[in-house]
Design a protein around this motif. Structure first.
Motif, PDB file in Angstrom:
ATOM      1  N   VAL A   1       0.824  -1.208   0.000  1.00 34.06           N
ATOM      2  CA  VAL A   1       0.000   0.000   0.000  1.00 34.06           C
ATOM      3  C   VAL A   1       0.862   1.263   0.000  1.00 34.06           C
ATOM      4  O   VAL A   1       0.635   2.177  -0.796  1.00 34.06           O
ATOM      5  CB  VAL A   1      -0.965   0.001   1.209  1.00 34.06           C
ATOM      6  N   THR A   2       1.869   1.298   0.864  1.00 35.93           N
ATOM      7  CA  THR A   2       2.701   2.508   0.881  1.00 35.93           C
ATOM      8  C   THR A   2       3.414   2.692  -0.459  1.00 35.93           C
ATOM      9  O   THR A   2       3.530   3.804  -0.957  1.00 35.93           O
ATOM     10  CB  THR A   2       3.755   2.454   2.005  1.00 35.93           C
TER      11      THR A   2
ATOM     12  N   PHE B   1     -10.564   7.023   3.397  1.00 32.76           N
ATOM     13  CA  PHE B   1     -10.303   8.242   4.163  1.00 32.76           C
ATOM     14  C   PHE B   1     -11.244   8.355   5.348  1.00 32.76           C
ATOM     15  O   PHE B   1     -11.782   9.406   5.626  1.00 32.76           O
ATOM     16  CB  PHE B   1     -10.406   9.461   3.250  1.00 32.76           C
ATOM     17  N   GLN B   2     -11.488   7.239   6.024  1.00 31.90           N
ATOM     18  CA  GLN B   2     -12.332   7.270   7.197  1.00 31.90           C
ATOM     19  C   GLN B   2     -11.515   6.899   8.428  1.00 31.90           C
ATOM     20  O   GLN B   2     -10.375   6.484   8.312  1.00 31.90           O
ATOM     21  CB  GLN B   2     -13.491   6.283   7.026  1.00 31.90           C
ATOM     22  N   GLY B   3     -12.182   7.043   9.566  1.00 28.07           N
ATOM     23  CA  GLY B   3     -11.512   6.617  10.786  1.00 28.07           C
ATOM     24  C   GLY B   3     -10.689   7.729  11.409  1.00 28.07           C
ATOM     25  O   GLY B   3     -10.551   8.810  10.842  1.00 28.07           O
TER      26      GLY B   3
ATOM     27  N   VAL C   1       0.619   9.863  11.732  1.00 27.45           N
ATOM     28  CA  VAL C   1       1.415   8.739  11.254  1.00 27.45           C
ATOM     29  C   VAL C   1       0.473   7.691  10.688  1.00 27.45           C
ATOM     30  O   VAL C   1      -0.691   7.644  11.046  1.00 27.45           O
ATOM     31  CB  VAL C   1       2.275   8.098  12.374  1.00 27.45           C
ATOM     32  N   GLY C   2       0.962   6.886   9.784  1.00 28.78           N
ATOM     33  CA  GLY C   2       0.114   5.858   9.199  1.00 28.78           C
ATOM     34  C   GLY C   2       0.537   5.553   7.785  1.00 28.78           C
ATOM     35  O   GLY C   2       1.610   5.961   7.339  1.00 28.78           O
ATOM     36  N   LEU C   3      -0.340   4.807   7.068  1.00 31.58           N
ATOM     37  CA  LEU C   3       0.003   4.369   5.721  1.00 31.58           C
ATOM     38  C   LEU C   3       0.204   5.560   4.784  1.00 31.58           C
ATOM     39  O   LEU C   3       1.116   5.573   3.967  1.00 31.58           O
ATOM     40  CB  LEU C   3      -1.095   3.451   5.178  1.00 31.58           C
ATOM     41  N   LEU C   4      -0.673   6.552   4.907  1.00 29.95           N
ATOM     42  CA  LEU C   4      -0.570   7.703   4.013  1.00 29.95           C
ATOM     43  C   LEU C   4       0.762   8.430   4.216  1.00 29.95           C
ATOM     44  O   LEU C   4       1.442   8.796   3.258  1.00 29.95           O
ATOM     45  CB  LEU C   4      -1.749   8.659   4.260  1.00 29.95           C
TER      46      LEU C   4
ATOM     47  N   LEU D   1      -6.448   4.751   4.955  1.00 32.12           N
ATOM     48  CA  LEU D   1      -5.056   5.166   4.772  1.00 32.12           C
ATOM     49  C   LEU D   1      -4.551   5.980   5.957  1.00 32.12           C
ATOM     50  O   LEU D   1      -3.365   6.209   6.112  1.00 32.12           O
ATOM     51  CB  LEU D   1      -4.908   5.986   3.494  1.00 32.12           C
ATOM     52  N   PHE D   2      -5.488   6.454   6.781  1.00 33.63           N
ATOM     53  CA  PHE D   2      -5.071   7.188   7.984  1.00 33.63           C
ATOM     54  C   PHE D   2      -4.573   6.219   9.050  1.00 33.63           C
ATOM     55  O   PHE D   2      -3.892   6.619   9.989  1.00 33.63           O
ATOM     56  CB  PHE D   2      -6.244   7.976   8.568  1.00 33.63           C
TER      57      PHE D   2
END
Lengths: 379, 283, 335
Positions: free
Chosen positions: C100-101, C177-179, C184-187, C275-276
């Motif tokens: 994903v990244t 784009f929820q949550g 920090v994170g995948l995005l 992604l978050f």
């Protein structure tokens, strides 16, 4: 360059000469650099020799980040008194400490999780010396809160199980009257590496929450239901600090040195207790019998008979191999540990680690004697 | 109603502007990185940073003298391992290699250059740390040295290939042996290119962190000799950046600035050297 | 090395003949260098050493991961839990995070890099172009840990306060784009990677674009195409394979990237749509857990992860080189 040289004017010849000279100077430059590098190499070689002659003893330790702030202070003070001993301690997490002792790559390890008998069987012969204790605190990043957050064991378990997701949760409010919680997600932080702090914390959760014990269990690293992973107490503190709404467990010294708020946690006696040295000392006292049987027994969730005790505390253990170190190293290490157990305790108390009770110190002395078998052979 | 011609012209203008914007973003990123490091790092740079050992937690001050020396020692070992092997292999590929062997070496070198740095770290751990029973400068240098090899091989080979074959033929015709030809004619002619490649290889591994985590390990003190754990700038930056201590963050920025300047200067010097050669060749 | 550097001045050195033993040693050395085989043998030994090192690397990865391969089999690659305590070790969360990244990185870096490469190759004046390319090449030289440093202290706060909330407002209907927003994170991981791989795409693409024969674009221009149409319709397709090559190269680099990712991805081995959300990558878990894995199975599983990463990057690198080679051949051939 190597093309046939045509007729040249005086200027051209001069230019050519300049060019050659420049080139030579350039080469000189590289020769100089090479020489410098060589000299640097040699000089460090001589320091090595000198090191061997003047008998500097190198000790490497690794493990617990819980103890790291105290350890740096101990090393710094001890080296001032004993300049012939150089100690290098890397805070790679308790799991790392255990593994590196097992692999024989370090002279000593430090772990906040004692090794049980099964684990011990897989390790080279070693002793586990409890050398300090301290509370694991719950810290958070909520600038709106003026008073310390109050939490029950159930709430902590629910947050870490992912059942309570938002600071605005109705379960949080009655415990904290008059507090206006923001409608923000709780950013749960936990350790990404194997950690004794995690072991203390998950042992506590497993004791107070049957659901946690069944779903997750306790260990130096578990399969977390929710949250962000940080490396070391440092990393977790960093995540909480960098994220508004952050929440996580760290060793108390990390919260205090960063001026972060800590939650008061309800104990068996129904009191909300702040994580303090006194709270941990009270917990140790409450578990005196259990510790006397086996110093590895946990000291979390003390009985209601100790109203001042903070419920989440643990010992940090030094793992000292009894066979792997050379006699000189073993002697030097024993000297350092003896310092930690005596004068070092005051240094640690200043950094909010609880001092060892007398009974444990006596036990430690006995254990320490086992680490220097060479003493008997060479008078 | 826009005519088709007009539409094409507008598309032309818009797209060309967009490509310019892309270039601007890329260049801007570089400038922003430099800017941030100078802004955040320069304030924390002082004499102590270069001369003192790290301070215990909670005490302000201290420096990274040991990490700076450590990086130097690691690079020395890495160069001693990576550069000779890389250089000689480059000579082999360009001057001697037969078909199947050259293909194999080239293929394997490509393979090696694609190995992620963290995997090289695991390799060095298994090959050096475990047998030696200690984290050490040697292990870290070995890991970095392995990373240098492919860069040095390719750089050497490419530089030697730019030397025109008639130079070699002339030398051999004069009765020189192949070894003499290579030593006295081919290598000197390609000297700058080779040096450039070596410097780029050095700059590339100077900033590597991942292969050092479990080979050189770390040290808050000086590391005597070559068989003890040793501090290095990249690992220090990593450890300090993820720590919660404000003082350490400042030091991490300062170390970042020092490391970046070192790496970029080496890069720029190498490229200028190369450009100089190109200019010389044109004349 | 030093002797080799001074071929132009042999007379200078012959002035001072070293006496005695030294001279005979010199003569012997000279004879040795005079032989044909010395250089051959020395360089062959070095080349064989490279073979040996690489073989040792593959062998180590293979044998050290034997335990894990025997225990989990192919199921390792699709196992969704990573629980060292119960020794349920599955690689999927890490593969997912890595992929994903890398995909995010490419989605951003490919258009950006290609646009910049087109500008540098087709529009910018040659002098300016080479200077800008130089500057962008320096971007590739910035150490990964410095990207991580900037990531933690500059990019993540910016994402958390500005970018993520904006994305959530505008594109929040997508599960991507929820949550909760962490920063920090995948995005964040993908973004850092994007900046790191852009210079690779630019420099390779620029070179293959410059290698396109002049006739291609002049022909298109002569037919009345605008500048953009000539570039996009005639030049870029010609260099297509090389550009694909640059993308594969970037992808290979993104997959193996360690430090910057470790510092911003959040290190939580879970598979989540958002992604978050925090994730973990293969390289990051190795950096975090390799020194502290205590049981043999655990260590072996980590090394198998290394093996997986190794195979992925090797395949991609191979593809990339084939493609670049193919274009440069075609570009070089007379059209």
């Amino acid at each position: 360059m190597n093309s046939p040289i045509p007729m040249k004017g005086r200027n051209e010849v001069q230019r050519e000469k300049d060019k050659i000279e420049k080139k030579q100077r350039g080469r000189l430059f590289w020769v100089a650099i090479f020489a410098a590098a060589l000299a640097a190499g040699c000089s460090s070689k001589t320091t090595m020799k000198k090191g061997a002659e003047s008998a500097t003893i190198q000790l490497t330790g690794a493990g617990s980040t819980f103890i790291y702030p105290a350890m740096t202070q101990w090393i710094s003070s001890y080296q001032k008194m004993h300049p012939d001993v150089r100690i290098n301690y890397q805070s790679i997490g308790s799991g790392g400490g255990i593994q590196q002792v097992k692999a024989g790559l370090v002279n000593f390890g430090a772990s906040d999780a004692a090794l049980d008998n099964m684990q011990l069987a897989a390790m080279p012969p070693l002793v586990q010396i409890p050398e300090s204790s301290g509370p694991v605190c719950l810290t958070y990043n909520l600038s709106q809160l003026k008073k310390p957050l109050r939490l029950t064991s159930q709430l902590i378990a629910d947050i870490y199980l992912g059942k309570i997701k938002n600071w605005d949760d109705p379960l949080l409010r009655p415990l904290n009257p008059g507090v206006h919680f923001p409608n923000e997600p709780i950013i749960v932080a936990h350790r990404a590496d194997g950690s004794g702090t995690t072991n203390i914390f998950t042992t506590y959760l497993s004791t107070v929450s049957p659901e946690w014990a069944k779903k997750v269990g306790h260990s130096i690293s578990v399969n977390w239901p929710v949250g962000l992973g940080g490396k070391g107490n440092e990393g977790v503190t960093g995540i909480i600090e960098e994220n508004p709404g952050g929440f996580g467990y760290v060793e108390l010294a990390y919260a205090i040195s960063n001026h972060m708020p800590v939650a008061h946690v309800e104990n068996r006696a129904g009191k909300f207790v702040a994580p303090t040295v006194a709270g941990t000392t009270a917990a140790i006292a409450a578990f005196a019998d259990s510790i006397a049987k086996d110093v590895r027994n946990p000291i979390v969730d003390p009985p209601a008979s100790a109203p001042e005790a903070y419920p989440i505390s643990g010992f940090t253990f030094l793992l000292v191999p009894t066979k792997a170190n050379s006699p000189r190293q073993a002697q030097a290490l024993a000297g350092f540990i003896r310092y930690i157990l005596t004068d070092g305790q005051q240094v640690a108390t200043k950094l909010d680690y609880a001092p060892l009770p007398e009974s444990v110190t006596q036990l430690d002395e006995k254990l320490l004697a086992q680490t220097v078998p060479a003493e008997k052979q060479t008078p | 109603m826009i005519t088709r011609h007009r539409f094409r012209k507008i598309t032309n203008a818009v797209m060309l502007t967009l490509t310019g914007l892309c270039a601007l973003v890329a260049v801007g990123a570089m400038l922003a990185i430099l800017g941030f490091l100078v802004w955040k790092g320069a304030g924390s740079l002082n004499w102590d940073f270069f001369t003192k050992l790290p301070a215990p937690v909670g005490e302000p001050g201290g420096g990274m003298a040991n990490a700076i020396v450590g990086t130097g020692k690691l690079l020395l070992i890495a160069s001693l391992i990576g550069l000779p092997i890389g250089f000689l292999s480059g000579v082999y590929l360009s001057e001697f290699g037969g078909r199947p062997m050259s293909f194999l070496i080239r293929y394997v070198t490509d393979l090696l250059s694609g190995v992620p740095s963290i995997v090289i770290g695991i390799f060095a751990y298994a090959m050096v740390v475990v047998p030696m029973k200690s984290f050490s400068t040697l292990a870290g240098g070995f890991a970095l040295g392995v990373m240098m090899i492919p860069i040095a091989v390719r750089g050497t080979e490419e530089s030697l290939r730019t030397v025109p074959p008639n130079l070699r033929e002339a030398s051999v015709a004069l009765g020189a042996s192949r070894t003499t030809t290579i030593l006295r004619v081919v290598i000197p002619a390609a000297f700058r290119g080779i040096l450039t490649a070596m410097m780029l290889a050095l700059a590339r591994v100077a900033g590597e962190t991942a292969p050092l985590l479990f080979t050189a390990f770390g040290n808050n003190d000086w590391s005597p000799g070559w068989t003890h754990p040793i501090a290095s700038l990249p690992v220090m930056i990593y450890n300090y950046a993820i720590s919660p201590f404000r003082d350490w963050h400042r030091q991490a920025w300062a170390a970042g600035l020092v490391l970046l300047v070192l790496v970029l200067l080496t890069n720029i010097a190498a490229r200028l050297l190369f450009m100089g050669r190109a200019a010389e060749a044109e004349r | 090395m030093a002797t080799a550097a001074h071929p132009a001045a042999p007379q200078v050195r012959s002035h001072a003949h070293p006496p005695g033993f030294f001279r005979s040693f010199r003569n012997r050395l000279r004879k040795l260098i005079g032989t044909d085989w010395l250089g051959y043998v020395l360089s062959l030994v070095a080349a064989v050493l490279i073979l040996a090192i690489t073989t040792a690397l593959v062998w180590q990865l293979w044998t050290q991961s034997a335990l894990s391969r025997a225990k989990f089999g192919w199921g390792f690659l699709v196992g969704r839990t990573w629980s060292p305590l119960f020794e349920h070790l599955g690689a999927l969360p890490f593969i997912y995070g890595t992929v994903v990244t890398s995909v995010i990185a490419l989605l951003i870096a490919v258009p950006l890099g290609l646009g910049a490469a087109i500008f540098l190759a087709e529009l910018a004046p040659p002098r300016a172009s080479s200077w800008l390319a130089f500057l962008i090449d320096l971007l590739a030289a910035v150490p990964s840990v410095i990207y991580g440093l900037l990531g933690i202290f500059v990019m993540v706060p910016f994402l958390r306060q500005v970018v993520d909330p904006a994305l959530k407002r505008t594109l929040g209907f997508l599960p991507l784009f929820q949550g909760p927003i962490y920063g920090v994170g995948l995005l964040a991981g993908g973004l850092v990677l994007a900046i790191m791989v852009v210079p690779f795409i630019i420099s390779v693409s620029r070179e293959v674009l410059l290698a396109v024969p002049r006739d291609q674009r002049e022909g298109a221009l002569a037919l009345g195409a605008t500048r953009w149409e000539a570039t996009w319709g005639a030049v870029v397709p010609f260099a297509r394979t090389g550009i694909y090559g640059s993308i594969f190269l970037a992808l290979a680099r993104a997959l193996g990237e360690t430090m910057a990712i470790t510092m911003v991805i959040g290190n939580d081995p879970k598979i989540r749509a958002s992604l978050f959300a925090p994730g973990a990558s293969i390289a990051a878990v190795l950096a975090n857990e390799f020194v502290e894995a205590t049981t043999p199975t655990y260590i072996s599983a980590l090394i198998e992860l290394g093996l997986v990463l190794f195979c992925l990057t090797i395949v991609l690198n191979g593809l990339a080189r084939l493609l670049i080679l193919a274009t440069s051949r075609r570009g070089g051939a007379p059209a």
